[in-house]
Design a protein around this motif. Sequence first.
Motif, short mmCIF file in Angstrom:
data_model
loop_
_atom_site.label_atom_id
_atom_site.label_comp_id
_atom_site.label_asym_id
_atom_site.label_seq_id
_atom_site.Cartn_x
_atom_site.Cartn_y
_atom_site.Cartn_z
N VAL A 349 6.36 -6.45 -0.33
CA VAL A 349 5.41 -6.19 0.75
C VAL A 349 4.05 -6.73 0.33
CG1 VAL A 349 4.96 -3.83 -0.04
CG2 VAL A 349 4.44 -4.45 2.32
N SER A 350 3.36 -7.34 1.29
CA SER A 350 2.12 -8.04 0.98
C SER A 350 0.90 -7.28 1.50
CB SER A 350 2.16 -9.44 1.60
OG SER A 350 0.90 -10.05 1.52
N PHE A 351 0.04 -6.90 0.56
CA PHE A 351 -1.23 -6.25 0.94
C PHE A 351 -2.39 -7.16 0.58
CE2 PHE A 351 1.53 -2.51 -0.04
CZ PHE A 351 1.58 -1.99 1.25
N ILE A 352 -3.38 -7.18 1.44
CA ILE A 352 -4.60 -7.93 1.16
C ILE A 352 -5.70 -6.89 0.97
CG2 ILE A 352 -6.15 -9.77 1.95
CD1 ILE A 352 -3.20 -10.65 2.07
N ALA A 353 -6.34 -6.91 -0.17
CA ALA A 353 -7.34 -5.87 -0.45
C ALA A 353 -8.47 -6.44 -1.29
CB ALA A 353 -6.68 -4.71 -1.18
N GLY A 354 -9.59 -5.74 -1.24
CA GLY A 354 -10.70 -6.10 -2.12
C GLY A 354 -11.32 -7.45 -1.80
N LEU A 355 -11.52 -7.74 -0.52
CA LEU A 355 -12.14 -9.01 -0.14
C LEU A 355 -13.66 -8.90 -0.21
CD1 LEU A 355 -10.02 -10.20 2.94
CD2 LEU A 355 -9.63 -10.59 0.50
N GLY A 356 -14.30 -9.94 -0.70
CA GLY A 356 -15.76 -10.04 -0.67
C GLY A 356 -16.47 -8.85 -1.25
N GLY A 357 -15.92 -8.29 -2.34
CA GLY A 357 -16.61 -7.21 -3.05
C GLY A 357 -16.25 -5.82 -2.58
N ARG A 358 -15.35 -5.70 -1.60
CA ARG A 358 -14.89 -4.36 -1.17
C ARG A 358 -14.14 -3.71 -2.33
NH1 ARG A 358 -14.02 -2.37 3.85
NH2 ARG A 358 -16.12 -3.20 4.03
N ASP A 359 -14.55 -2.48 -2.65
CA ASP A 359 -13.88 -1.75 -3.74
C ASP A 359 -12.41 -1.53 -3.42
OD1 ASP A 359 -15.96 -1.48 -5.45
OD2 ASP A 359 -16.59 0.49 -4.71
N VAL A 360 -11.59 -1.63 -4.44
CA VAL A 360 -10.21 -1.18 -4.30
C VAL A 360 -10.10 0.03 -5.22
CG1 VAL A 360 -7.77 -1.80 -4.41
CG2 VAL A 360 -9.48 -3.57 -3.97
N THR A 361 -9.97 1.19 -4.62
CA THR A 361 -10.05 2.44 -5.38
C THR A 361 -8.65 2.92 -5.78
OG1 THR A 361 -9.88 3.76 -3.39
CG2 THR A 361 -12.10 3.12 -4.06
N VAL A 362 -8.65 3.95 -6.61
CA VAL A 362 -7.38 4.59 -6.99
C VAL A 362 -6.64 5.02 -5.72
CG1 VAL A 362 -6.39 6.59 -8.15
CG2 VAL A 362 -8.27 5.33 -9.22
N GLU A 363 -7.40 5.55 -4.77
CA GLU A 363 -6.79 6.04 -3.53
C GLU A 363 -6.17 4.88 -2.74
OE1 GLU A 363 -9.68 7.04 -4.78
OE2 GLU A 363 -9.11 9.12 -5.20
N ASP A 364 -6.85 3.75 -2.77
CA ASP A 364 -6.29 2.58 -2.07
C ASP A 364 -4.96 2.18 -2.69
OD1 ASP A 364 -8.38 2.24 -0.22
OD2 ASP A 364 -9.60 1.14 -1.69
N PHE A 365 -4.90 2.18 -4.01
CA PHE A 365 -3.63 1.85 -4.67
C PHE A 365 -2.54 2.86 -4.32
CE2 PHE A 365 -6.16 -0.85 -7.66
CZ PHE A 365 -5.43 -2.01 -7.48
N GLU A 366 -2.96 4.14 -4.27
CA GLU A 366 -1.98 5.17 -3.90
C GLU A 366 -1.46 4.94 -2.48
OE1 GLU A 366 -3.14 9.04 -6.59
OE2 GLU A 366 -4.34 8.66 -4.80
N GLU A 367 -2.38 4.56 -1.62
CA GLU A 367 -1.98 4.28 -0.22
C GLU A 367 -0.95 3.15 -0.19
OE1 GLU A 367 -5.24 3.21 2.41
OE2 GLU A 367 -3.81 2.31 3.83
N MET A 368 -1.22 2.11 -0.98
CA MET A 368 -0.32 0.95 -0.97
C MET A 368 1.05 1.33 -1.53
SD MET A 368 -2.77 -2.33 -1.79
CE MET A 368 -4.12 -1.66 -2.73
N ALA A 369 1.04 2.13 -2.61
CA ALA A 369 2.32 2.53 -3.19
C ALA A 369 3.10 3.41 -2.20
CB ALA A 369 2.09 3.28 -4.50
N ASP A 370 2.38 4.31 -1.53
CA ASP A 370 3.05 5.17 -0.54
C ASP A 370 3.63 4.32 0.59
OD1 ASP A 370 2.56 7.45 -1.93
OD2 ASP A 370 0.71 7.97 -0.85
N LYS A 371 2.85 3.35 1.03
CA LYS A 371 3.34 2.47 2.10
C LYS A 371 4.59 1.73 1.62
CE LYS A 371 -0.27 1.69 5.34
NZ LYS A 371 -1.42 0.96 5.82
N ALA A 372 4.55 1.31 0.38
CA ALA A 372 5.70 0.58 -0.17
C ALA A 372 6.94 1.46 -0.11
CB ALA A 372 5.41 0.14 -1.60
N TYR A 373 6.78 2.74 -0.47
CA TYR A 373 7.89 3.69 -0.37
C TYR A 373 8.38 3.79 1.06
CZ TYR A 373 8.46 5.75 -5.01
OH TYR A 373 8.78 5.95 -6.31
#
Lengths: 391, 99, 313
Positions: A349-373
């Motif tokens: 699954v393809s996620f695009i994150a952290g463009l142009g200096g947008r933070d990618v936080t722990v919560e964002d990673f958790e969201e992506m992993a949950d989505k992957a599940y």
Amino acid sequence: MGKRIAKEVSIAVAEAVKQCRVDVIAAYPITPQTHIVEHLSELVANGELDAEYITVESEHSAISACLGSVATGARTFTSTSAQGLALMHEILFITSALRLPVVMVVANRALSAPISIWNDHADIMAQRDVGWIQTFAENGQEAVDLVYHAFRVAEDRRVMFPAIVNIDGFTLSHMIEPIELPDQEQVDQYLPPFKPRYKLDPRKPISIGPVGIPEIYTEAKKAQDEAFKNAYRVIIKAWDEFEKIFGRRYRPVETYRMEDAEVALLIMGSLAETAMTAVDRMREAGKKVGLVRIRLWRPFPLRDFVRAVKGVKMLAVVDRALSPGATGGPVAVEVRSALYQVPGRPRVVSFIAGLGGRDVTVEDFEEMADKAYFYLKKKPKESYEMIGVKE
Amino acid sequence: MPKGKDTALMSWKEVPFGCYILEPGNSVKFKTGDWRSFRPVLDKEKCIKCGQCYIMCPEPAYEQDEEGYYIVNLTYCKGCGICASVCPKGAITMVIEEV
Amino acid sequence: MLKELAKFKGFSAKNLPKEEPFAPGHRACQGCGEVLALRLALKALGMNVIAVSATGCMEIISSPFPYTSWRVPWIHIAFENAAAVASGVEAALKALKRKGRFPKNRRVDVVAFAGDGGTADIGLQALSGALERGHDFVYICLDNEAYMNTGVQRSGCTPYGAMTTTSPPGEKSIGQMTWKKNVPAIAAAHGIPYVATATPAFFLDLMNKVKKAALVNGPAYVHIYSPCPTGWGSKGEDSIRLARLAVETRIFPLYEVIEGKYYITRKVTKPKPVEEYLKLQRRFRHLTEEHIREIQQRVDAEYERLLRLAECL
């Protein structure tokens, strides 16, 4: 052994370049690369580094001057970011095809528009096919170590290809981290003097850059491609040698808590630390999540990668660049294709994150992993998805 | 129809490093003389050996012989006629190349 | 006079160098004035050079793999960057000499060649940068007044009124609508030690200027008028005649700018009318008498301006 000292990563990178005893630097200032080239100018001005620093009038001329310099037999360095790298684009292909081992550090930054000086990987992803060796650093120590490695590999006579070391702009380039700079003797031991097979010299004239008529172009590109793929072995050996001298071990692909992972996050660059924290938290919550980080992007380490994701059910690729209208982010597309022939391959699954200096936080990673599940049960509607965007 | 690769100059394994050309000035192996439709003919009676033909030849196709005359090398001469036009004595005439 | 030039006596028809750094067997068109200019320039420079070419006619015709006409080390990278590549070569030589990896006392002249497009248009920025930085190199513009290699499109150096494939004359156009860009003046404005114009018709003058350009310390720029029978619609045999006429009509004056001071190297006191030059070329065939008058006036004014520059400094 050198000492671990807190340093800004850009400064440490410049110090590493100095230790590589470069002969010529040609660079044009662009944020966030500036601290690297400013410090190099200072080292040259102080006489600490015996090199010619060409203050070119553009990145296009920076890389062009680098080609002239390497072709004449000088160890050559440049550095840039974003628009600067884009401006070099035309010449990057020529650098590799002519087998001129320039080393460049790219402080990764978003491409305009809207103009942004902040970090993502749009700049380097647009240079995927230029035929340069490309690595991504996670932290300051790795950035420095990859510089020594880049020179060693690029100038190896079995390789003779240019190399880019990617460091995330600001989020890595401007961080102050404890970094161990090795002793000069160690660097000298690791990096022999540059002795190219051919160079521009009136004592033995050669012609570089002739016209490739249709009767030779295909064969020339095949020869280049074979040589480039063969660079992989030298890259690995150079890391083995690095470990012997400096004690730090590098591999093309890194894994974290992947032993029984069902879902794996895949990243490149300096987000690894945040991602590891997210993995730890999810592991505590009983989710079998792991992390894969690609260090060597070109030539793509297919076998190492396939091994790293073996047994994973869903691979969540976190791209730091957008490929509008494509079937995923650039890294996702690459790994999906890499896995296609692999029996029992994970889904991607393809996620695009952290463009142009947008933070990618722990919560964002958790969201992506949950989505992957979630996507294990239900197919995603879109072929890629932007994370951390306000609806 | 032959295959596309049948036109290749060499195997990819034989392509020199970086596609460099390692033999300086090897274009001398390429004979441009067959481009020619006119050929310069020198009248040694009129020639004063000034060398204008030699210095103004774009190839260069002129070489000096033992007697000091500048003689065109028809291997390379494309028959442009510059030599004839710059000769101060009108000693060079362009004649049609017989096929 | 610059001290580097003090000892240079100049070439004469009797003491021309025997070496031909540029070999025959190249693919230039019949009667190409540009390749002749290139050959003469290299003859003046000799074998101890490293040459850089921009993409263009001379690069194409000299290097179709597996053949090269270059007997000196040569590199071609791209269209717009000959001056930047030469900067890198020069800097590398400097560093390697200092570090004892190249014989210190071995003189190597770095020379960049580009056409008028590669100089006046797409390569102008790289050229300006290299001149401003003061690299010790020679930049030679081989000016055939259009993009010939791609099929005769107009460039910033195409003269007023000329027909090219992108400046065709028509009901609303006379052909090229702009006057030729004065690149030597732009080069001179950088305050570099040596700038000159030359043409293969005056071959000793050309060779001497190229040699001087190499002898001076720092950047030097030589702009060489290079007749193109294919692009101009002229006869191959007329290339030298045209190159001479361009000077004799004052269309292309020969001069040097040494340390900012202008010297006219071939004064034309009794100029021929520009028409004599124009009528030998198909690219000017469509011009009316009025256009030709206009061109004549401009040429006269430009020459006057040049005379003033040469006098008042």
